[in-house]
Write an enzyme that holds these catalytic residues in place. Structure first.
Site, PDB file in Angstrom:
ATOM      1  N   VAL A 139       0.828  -1.213   0.000  1.00  0.00           N
ATOM      2  CA  VAL A 139       0.000   0.000   0.000  1.00  0.00           C
ATOM      3  C   VAL A 139       0.860   1.261   0.000  1.00  0.00           C
ATOM      4  O   VAL A 139       0.429   2.323  -0.420  1.00  0.00           O
ATOM      5  CB  VAL A 139      -0.921  -0.006   1.252  1.00  0.00           C
ATOM      6  N   LYS A 140       2.113   1.127   0.471  1.00  0.00           N
ATOM      7  CA  LYS A 140       2.930   2.315   0.684  1.00  0.00           C
ATOM      8  C   LYS A 140       3.376   2.978  -0.623  1.00  0.00           C
ATOM      9  O   LYS A 140       3.831   4.123  -0.599  1.00  0.00           O
ATOM     10  CB  LYS A 140       4.132   1.984   1.564  1.00  0.00           C
ATOM     11  N   ASP A 141       3.218   2.281  -1.761  1.00  0.00           N
ATOM     12  CA  ASP A 141       3.511   2.924  -3.050  1.00  0.00           C
ATOM     13  C   ASP A 141       2.686   4.194  -3.213  1.00  0.00           C
ATOM     14  O   ASP A 141       3.140   5.186  -3.791  1.00  0.00           O
ATOM     15  CB  ASP A 141       3.141   2.000  -4.224  1.00  0.00           C
TER      16      ASP A 141
END
Ligand SMILES: Cc1ncc(COP(=O)(O)O)c(C=O)c1O
Length: 326
Positions: A43-45
């Site tokens: 999700v951190k993209d």
């Protein structure tokens, strides 16, 4: 022809997948926001790209500059994708409790990696927070991302993850459950969902060894709550600005053992190959059973991919060594 101009354009629009076996004891529909479909497998993209683009727009990050960040690995991967496509250098500072796979992956993506001790105070010069700050000061043209306090982290989820969940559930979501680290995911998604329907309940999943749950319930930052723990990516020994306690209805804490065990169950029973914050998140959902009714739609967000944990939760020797299995 239909194609993305570069890898960054493939970030977001991840699927929502129903859980079938693990949640059979619950009365409601449980859907996983399955974030490993992002190109960096987490999700951190989403927030990494938002943070870089906001820094470019503000003139903080100049062409050819150096991005410095303290990361548990996934933010580093997202920043690496942005740095490669946009032409920046990247230095990641990581704590030594993170899996070896995460360090190797960051190096594979061209990042310089500094590994720091986990079991020191956040303001100790050896901590990964202090090391990242120091490097950003020392290196000309360097900029410290600071995902804990940088508002672009929450903004990314307010602009993308939240609206996706709202649309994918046709506005029928009643509960959102997610692990909390920097707080960007819960605060951005939670703020968006509550702006659409204030009755939606937002639950954070915390770990034993972290300060969040007690702080939310009592307003007390209790250093006595802090001790080393195994679960990666969630829980903190600080209060990041990105944790918006006002939009969170409650926290549930999950043990390291349960997080590891449920990460294995997700793989073996649902075919979901995920990291151990996902194991914590699904165990958190099960712990909240009494809050759910028949027609509820519960969305749980799974942050990252199991490949980053093959030497840990997916390795029986490691599980035995930690005392998680006989
Ligand atoms: C594996 C994993 N799970 C959960 C989280 C927590 O997400 P957030 O920082 O948005 O609270 C992170 C953050 O780095 C993570 O890497």
């Amino acid at each position: 022809m239909k194609y993305a101009e570069n890898i960054l354009e493939t970030i977001g629009n991840t699927p929502l997948v129903k859980l079938n076996k693990l949640t059979a004891e619950l009365p409601c529909l449980v859907l996983a926001k399955y974030e490993t479909f992002n190109p960096g497998n987490s999700v951190k993209d989403r927030m990494a790209l938002q943070i870089v683009e906001d820094a470019e727009a503000a003139g903080i990050l100049k062409p050819g500059g150096t991005i410095v960040e303290g990361t548990s690995g996934n933010t580093g991967m997202g920043l690496a994708l942005a740095a490669i496509v946009k032409g920046y250098n990247l230095i990641c500072v990581i704590s030594d409790k993170q899996s070896k796979e995460k360090v190797d992956i960051l190096k594979a993506m061209g990042s310089e990696v500094h590994v720091c001790p986990t079991d020191v105070e956040p303001d100790d010069p050896r901590s990964y927070y202090s090391t990242a700050r120091r490097l950003a000061k020392e290196i000309p043209g360097a900029w410290y991302v600071n995902q804990y306090d940088n508002p672009s982290n929450t903004k990314a989820h307010f602009l993308s993850t939240g609206p996706e969940i709202w649309e994918q559930t046709d506005g029928k979501i009643t509960h959102f459950v997610v692990g909390v680290g920097t707080g960007g995911t819960i605060s951005g998604v939670g703020k968006f969902l509550k702006s659409k329907n204030p009755d939606i309940k937002i639950w954070g999943v915390d770990t034993y060894g972290s300060v969040f749950k007690k702080f939310h319930e009592t307003g007390i930052f209790d250093k006595g709550e802090i001790y080393p723990y195994v679960t990666e990516g969630i829980g903190e020994d600080i209060l990041p600005k990105n944790v918006n306690f006002d939009i969170i209805d409650g926290f549930t804490k999950v043990t390291d053992k349960d997080a590891a065990f449920y990460t294995q169950r997700l793989a073996r029973e649902e075919g979901f190959f995920l990291g151990n914050s996902a194991g914590a998140a699904i165990k958190g959902v099960l712990q909240l059973k009494e809050h759910f009714a028949k027609d509820d739609v519960v969305v749980v967000l799974f942050h990252d991919h199991g490949s980053r944990y093959v030497g840990k939760m997916f390795n029986d020797d490691w599980m035995r060594e930690k005392g998680f299995i006989e």
